[in-house]
Design an enzyme around this catalytic site. Structure first.
Site, PDB file in Angstrom:
ATOM      1  N   CYS A   2      31.849  56.701  32.274  1.00 30.06           N
ATOM      2  CA  CYS A   2      32.297  58.027  32.703  1.00 30.06           C
ATOM      3  C   CYS A   2      31.224  58.605  33.614  1.00 30.06           C
ATOM      4  O   CYS A   2      30.152  58.037  33.774  1.00 30.06           O
ATOM      5  CB  CYS A   2      32.450  58.951  31.493  1.00 30.06           C
ATOM      6  SG  CYS A   2      33.513  58.302  30.237  1.00 30.06           S
ATOM      7  N   ARG A  27      33.520  56.305  38.667  1.00 37.01           N
ATOM      8  CA  ARG A  27      33.092  55.869  37.325  1.00 37.01           C
ATOM      9  C   ARG A  27      34.184  56.090  36.283  1.00 37.01           C
ATOM     10  O   ARG A  27      34.089  55.610  35.145  1.00 37.01           O
ATOM     11  CB  ARG A  27      31.836  56.636  36.903  1.00 37.01           C
ATOM     12  CG  ARG A  27      30.638  56.507  37.821  1.00 37.01           C
ATOM     13  CD  ARG A  27      29.487  57.354  37.357  1.00 37.01           C
ATOM     14  NE  ARG A  27      29.045  56.939  36.043  1.00 37.01           N
ATOM     15  CZ  ARG A  27      28.161  55.946  35.839  1.00 37.01           C
ATOM     16  NH1 ARG A  27      27.664  55.303  36.878  1.00 37.01           N
ATOM     17  NH2 ARG A  27      27.807  55.596  34.628  1.00 37.01           N
ATOM     18  N   TRP A  78      36.444  57.892  31.709  1.00 39.05           N
ATOM     19  CA  TRP A  78      37.061  56.567  31.642  1.00 39.05           C
ATOM     20  C   TRP A  78      37.270  56.328  30.148  1.00 39.05           C
ATOM     21  O   TRP A  78      36.309  56.114  29.414  1.00 39.05           O
ATOM     22  CB  TRP A  78      36.145  55.502  32.233  1.00 39.05           C
ATOM     23  CG  TRP A  78      36.695  54.118  32.056  1.00 39.05           C
ATOM     24  CD1 TRP A  78      36.401  53.242  31.058  1.00 39.05           C
ATOM     25  CD2 TRP A  78      37.671  53.453  32.856  1.00 39.05           C
ATOM     26  NE1 TRP A  78      37.115  52.089  31.202  1.00 39.05           N
ATOM     27  CE2 TRP A  78      37.904  52.190  32.296  1.00 39.05           C
ATOM     28  CE3 TRP A  78      38.358  53.808  33.998  1.00 39.05           C
ATOM     29  CZ2 TRP A  78      38.808  51.281  32.843  1.00 39.05           C
ATOM     30  CZ3 TRP A  78      39.255  52.906  34.549  1.00 39.05           C
ATOM     31  CH2 TRP A  78      39.466  51.658  33.967  1.00 39.05           C
ATOM     32  N   ASN A 104      28.652  60.103  28.237  1.00 37.26           N
ATOM     33  CA  ASN A 104      29.062  58.821  28.818  1.00 37.26           C
ATOM     34  C   ASN A 104      28.513  57.738  27.912  1.00 37.26           C
ATOM     35  O   ASN A 104      27.320  57.711  27.627  1.00 37.26           O
ATOM     36  CB  ASN A 104      28.499  58.658  30.239  1.00 37.26           C
ATOM     37  CG  ASN A 104      28.727  57.238  30.754  1.00 37.26           C
ATOM     38  OD1 ASN A 104      29.729  56.614  30.415  1.00 37.26           O
ATOM     39  ND2 ASN A 104      27.780  56.735  31.534  1.00 37.26           N
ATOM     40  N   GLY A 105      29.382  56.848  27.427  1.00 36.43           N
ATOM     41  CA  GLY A 105      28.932  55.735  26.576  1.00 36.43           C
ATOM     42  C   GLY A 105      29.882  55.559  25.416  1.00 36.43           C
ATOM     43  O   GLY A 105      31.016  56.025  25.429  1.00 36.43           O
ATOM     44  N   GLU A 455      40.707  30.360  40.316  1.00 30.41           N
ATOM     45  CA  GLU A 455      40.097  31.690  40.472  1.00 30.41           C
ATOM     46  C   GLU A 455      39.130  31.701  41.656  1.00 30.41           C
ATOM     47  O   GLU A 455      39.125  32.620  42.470  1.00 30.41           O
ATOM     48  CB  GLU A 455      39.397  32.096  39.172  1.00 30.41           C
ATOM     49  CG  GLU A 455      38.511  33.302  39.231  1.00 30.41           C
ATOM     50  CD  GLU A 455      39.182  34.569  39.741  1.00 30.41           C
ATOM     51  OE1 GLU A 455      40.411  34.584  39.919  1.00 30.41           O
ATOM     52  OE2 GLU A 455      38.461  35.539  40.038  1.00 30.41           O
ATOM     53  N   LYS A 459      39.465  34.094  44.967  1.00 27.58           N
ATOM     54  CA  LYS A 459      38.392  35.000  45.420  1.00 27.58           C
ATOM     55  C   LYS A 459      38.114  34.781  46.896  1.00 27.58           C
ATOM     56  O   LYS A 459      38.026  35.719  47.677  1.00 27.58           O
ATOM     57  CB  LYS A 459      37.121  34.743  44.588  1.00 27.58           C
ATOM     58  CG  LYS A 459      37.190  35.301  43.188  1.00 27.58           C
ATOM     59  CD  LYS A 459      36.962  36.781  43.162  1.00 27.58           C
ATOM     60  CE  LYS A 459      37.956  37.710  42.522  1.00 27.58           C
ATOM     61  NZ  LYS A 459      39.164  37.367  41.953  1.00 27.58           N
ATOM     62  N   GLU A 462      41.161  36.016  49.088  1.00 25.89           N
ATOM     63  CA  GLU A 462      41.536  37.434  49.137  1.00 25.89           C
ATOM     64  C   GLU A 462      40.471  38.300  49.799  1.00 25.89           C
ATOM     65  O   GLU A 462      40.788  39.375  50.296  1.00 25.89           O
ATOM     66  CB  GLU A 462      41.887  37.972  47.758  1.00 25.89           C
ATOM     67  CG  GLU A 462      40.773  38.005  46.760  1.00 25.89           C
ATOM     68  CD  GLU A 462      41.234  38.634  45.435  1.00 25.89           C
ATOM     69  OE1 GLU A 462      42.066  39.553  45.458  1.00 25.89           O
ATOM     70  OE2 GLU A 462      40.759  38.198  44.385  1.00 25.89           O
ATOM     71  N   HIS A 478      47.231  12.197  44.378  1.00 27.23           N
ATOM     72  CA  HIS A 478      48.710  12.254  44.471  1.00 27.23           C
ATOM     73  C   HIS A 478      49.152  13.024  45.696  1.00 27.23           C
ATOM     74  O   HIS A 478      50.226  13.607  45.712  1.00 27.23           O
ATOM     75  CB  HIS A 478      49.247  12.894  43.187  1.00 27.23           C
ATOM     76  CG  HIS A 478      48.901  12.119  41.956  1.00 27.23           C
ATOM     77  ND1 HIS A 478      49.492  10.911  41.637  1.00 27.23           N
ATOM     78  CD2 HIS A 478      47.956  12.339  41.013  1.00 27.23           C
ATOM     79  CE1 HIS A 478      48.958  10.448  40.525  1.00 27.23           C
ATOM     80  NE2 HIS A 478      48.020  11.288  40.113  1.00 27.23           N
ATOM     81  N   LYS A 577      44.829  47.379  44.565  1.00 25.06           N
ATOM     82  CA  LYS A 577      44.125  47.103  43.310  1.00 25.06           C
ATOM     83  C   LYS A 577      45.107  46.861  42.180  1.00 25.06           C
ATOM     84  O   LYS A 577      44.861  46.097  41.281  1.00 25.06           O
ATOM     85  CB  LYS A 577      43.190  48.260  42.948  1.00 25.06           C
ATOM     86  CG  LYS A 577      42.357  48.014  41.692  1.00 25.06           C
ATOM     87  CD  LYS A 577      41.481  46.790  41.827  1.00 25.06           C
ATOM     88  CE  LYS A 577      40.779  46.430  40.539  1.00 25.06           C
ATOM     89  NZ  LYS A 577      40.157  45.091  40.613  1.00 25.06           N
TER      90      LYS A 577
HETATM   91  C1  AGP Z   1      42.390  39.435  41.670  1.00 27.83           C
HETATM   92  O1  AGP Z   1      41.138  39.475  42.330  1.00 27.83           O
HETATM   93  C2  AGP Z   1      43.432  40.286  42.340  1.00 27.83           C
HETATM   94  N1  AGP Z   1      42.998  41.611  42.480  1.00 27.83           N
HETATM   95  C3  AGP Z   1      44.794  40.141  41.666  1.00 27.83           C
HETATM   96  O2  AGP Z   1      45.101  38.770  41.593  1.00 27.83           O
HETATM   97  C4  AGP Z   1      44.918  40.732  40.249  1.00 27.83           C
HETATM   98  O3  AGP Z   1      44.166  39.965  39.348  1.00 27.83           O
HETATM   99  C5  AGP Z   1      46.393  40.700  39.845  1.00 27.83           C
HETATM  100  O4  AGP Z   1      47.122  41.507  40.744  1.00 27.83           O
HETATM  101  C6  AGP Z   1      46.634  41.186  38.427  1.00 27.83           C
HETATM  102  O5  AGP Z   1      46.249  42.528  38.325  1.00 27.83           O
HETATM  103  P1  AGP Z   1      46.119  43.159  36.856  1.00 27.83           P
HETATM  104  O6  AGP Z   1      45.015  42.407  36.178  1.00 27.83           O
HETATM  105  O7  AGP Z   1      45.776  44.598  37.087  1.00 27.83           O
HETATM  106  O8  AGP Z   1      47.423  42.980  36.148  1.00 27.83           O
END
Ligand code: AGP
Length: 582
Positions: A2, A27, A78, A104-105, A455, A459, A462, A478, A577
């Protein structure tokens, strides 16, 4: 986490506190509030009031109400304990409204403290852990706030930074143990805040409080004490950050800051209490993107450790293929935001079919968190960077805890190995310089290294917009090995685990076709060095824990490549996000 701020000086506090909260909103942003001493009716019997204004939602919701006074504290939340609501918003006051605090904590022993205070007749107005602090201070107060705080902190377990004001005192007391708290030193005015971003527009002179320290702040003086009440030397630093850098704690991007917050996230997530009834015969992991890769790691781990069948599902596929699930199944939704439309739809479908549902969620009281039968919150705090990093690692930690819990075993992870791996940052930065101009990558791995390959490739894609494909290492022959050339390097995840020799052979197959290979390997493995063009060593650990360490070089490699390409790392093109649409 927070954001907290306090102001004492000769200006109206309300505006300063609210603008400070706006700087701290990264935060936490699910509720906010201010508490200000109304010293306009100052009179001999000092019956000044503390007025509060606290609301669910963003800081701007505070602007419609002006509260007079020049001494105040404020908070943007938060949620960790207690859903976002007006009642659970800070500041909290004691029953006489003589004291107000912002915190905060996490107060880990808040339930027993709450019980103790209830027995003394205290009634609580919130579901939070933080509220116990103000009632303890009120109970411990005789005529000096600092002394009351010293008595109070002796009762608290957990991490905290809090500020407290009293209606008839022209001072703010701040205390810190485990969560950040700084003092902003102004001209006839002083500040307390979670970080410099809240004060940098007023002063560049700050004092960084250490753990177990208390600040006694007046408008023309300040003193620092330890928790025994002994005065400490004051060290004023001058910061040369601008506001934007301050919000990132000096890191260039939120993503890098969040990568380096991971040790604290692991520490906090390890403390999550986990009681799970084993009243199901199989588990279905359902999620999207990075969260789904955590679910795939979970499949391997839970089957290996707890011997329970686990299937892995991409939510957008699961929701439309009429899955055969029923009341004997546990569907686990993994989601940082708790708002992802496909994951939410998958959970609703699972419930329609009678399955039990569990959420591994980061945002408290988010839609998915409210719709699953049970929820375990990751303790990643707000993740600002669109690319998920600390949320992913906290998902993995919860999954490890779950796997070991289901097997009736204790989960212990040596955080030092994780911190040691973070020190690879400079190496990854150098490696990125060699590879940032390539347009295509292969990522390969076997067993739990395969979801890590997925993963790592995501990264890179994206945030740097470079094409990267992940495959199970055994799949190369294959078809995909046709892609191998010197223009398409392969990042091979090959720790010394049970499938090491198999992946080792895959690397040799790539080398035999002039492919470049970056290997992520176990410290001390000389053999793999001979067949790799570049190598990143992670510390040697029990093989089941390699996913936690290997995640770091994957994150840092992608980050530094994107940084060299001057990409908009925290807000990559075309992305959001939280994907709340199909
Ligand atoms: C991951 O870096 C991306 N931002 C995206 O794949 C994300 O993980 C996915 O949209 C799922 O989001 P969520 O965890 O909020 O459900």
């Amino acid at each position: 986490m927070c954001g907290i701020i306090g102001y004492i000086g000769k200006k109206e506090a309300n505006r300063i506190l609210i603008s400070g909260l706006e700087r701290l909103e990264y935060r936490g942003y699910d509720s906010a509030g201010v508490a200000i001493i109304d010293d306009n009716n100052n009179n001999e019997n000092n019956d000044n009031k503390i007025n509060t204004n606290k609301v669910k939602g963003r800081v701007e919701n505070l602007k419609c109400k002006n509260i007079p006074g020049m001494i105040g504290i404020a908070h943007t939340r938060w949620a960790t304990h207690g859903r976002p609501s007006d009642a659970n918003a800070h500041p909290f006051v004691d029953k006489t409204q003589d004291f107000a605090i912002v915190h905060n904590g996490i107060i880990e022993n808040y339930l027993e403290l709450k019980e103790e205070l209830r027995k003394e007749g205290v009634s609580f107005t919130s579901d939070t852990d933080s509220e116990v602090i103000v009632h303890l201070i009120a109970r411990n107060y005789s005529n000096n706030i600092k002394e009351a705080v010293i008595k109070t902190v002796k009762k608290l377990q957990g991490a905290y930074a809090f500020c407290v004001i009293k209606n008839d005192k022209k001072e703010i007391i701040g205390a810190r143990n485990g969560s950040p708290l700084i003092v902003g030193v102004g001209e006839e005015e002083n500040f307390l805040a979670s970080d410099v971003s809240a004060v940098v527009e007023y002063t560049k002179k700050v004092i960084y409080l250490g753990d177990f320290q208390i600040a006694e702040v007046k408008n023309d003086s300040l003193n620092i004490y330890d928790f025994n009440g002994d005065e400490k030397e004051i060290e004023i630093k001058t910061i040369d950050w601008n506001l934007e850098l301050a919000q990132k704690d000096g890191y260039k991007h939120f993503m890098l800051k969040e990568i380096f917050e991971q040790p604290k996230v692991i520490e906090d997530t390890l403390k999550v209490k986990m009681d799970i009834k084993k009243d199901f015969s199989k588990i279905i992991m359902v999620a999207c993107g990075t969260a789904s890769y955590a679910g795939l790691v979970g499949k391997y781990l839970i089957e290996k450790i707890a011997k329970i069948p686990v299937t892995y599902e991409i939510a957008s596929e699961f929701r439309y293929r009429e899955p055969l699930i029923d009341e004997n199944d546990l569907v686990i939704a993994i989601s940082q935001s708790g708002e992802t439309a496909d994951t939410l739809a998958a959970i609703r479908l699972a419930k329609e079919k009678g399955a039990k549902t569990l959420g591994l969620i980061n945002v408290v009281d988010s839609t998915i968190a409210r719709e699953v039968d049970d929820v375990l919150y990751t303790r990643a705090g707000p993740e600002i960077g669109v690319a998920s990093t600390k949320a992913f690692i906290s998902q993995l930690i919860l999954i490890y805890k779950l796997a070991f819990k289901l097997a009736g075993k204790e989960f212990y992870f040596d955080l030092n190995k994780f911190k040691e791996t973070l020190s690879l940052n400079e190496k990854l930065k150098e490696l990125a310089k060699k590879y940032f101009l390539y347009q295509n990558f292969l990522y390969i791995g076997r067993n739990t290294s395969f979801p890590l390959a997925l993963e790592g490739a995501l990264k890179l894609k994206e945030i740097s917009y470079i094409h990267a494909e992940a495959y199970p290492a055994g799949e190369l022959k294959h078809g995909p090995i046709a892609l191998v050339s010197e223009d398409m390097p392969t990042l091979a995840i090959c720790p010394m685990d049970e499938v090491y020799l198999k992946t080792f052979s895959n690397i040799e197959e790539i080398k035999a076709r002039d492919g470049k290979v970056i290997s992520i390997a176990t410290e001390g493995d000389q053999k793999i060095k001979e067949i790799s063009d570049d190598i990143i060593y992670v510390p040697k650990v029990e093989e089941i824990f390699y996913p936690l360490l290997i995640t770091i070089p994957l994150q840092l490699f992608a980050y530094h490549i994107a940084d060299l390409k001057e990409c908009d790392i925290d807000k990559p093109r075309n992305l959001a996000k939280s994907v709340t649409v199909e």
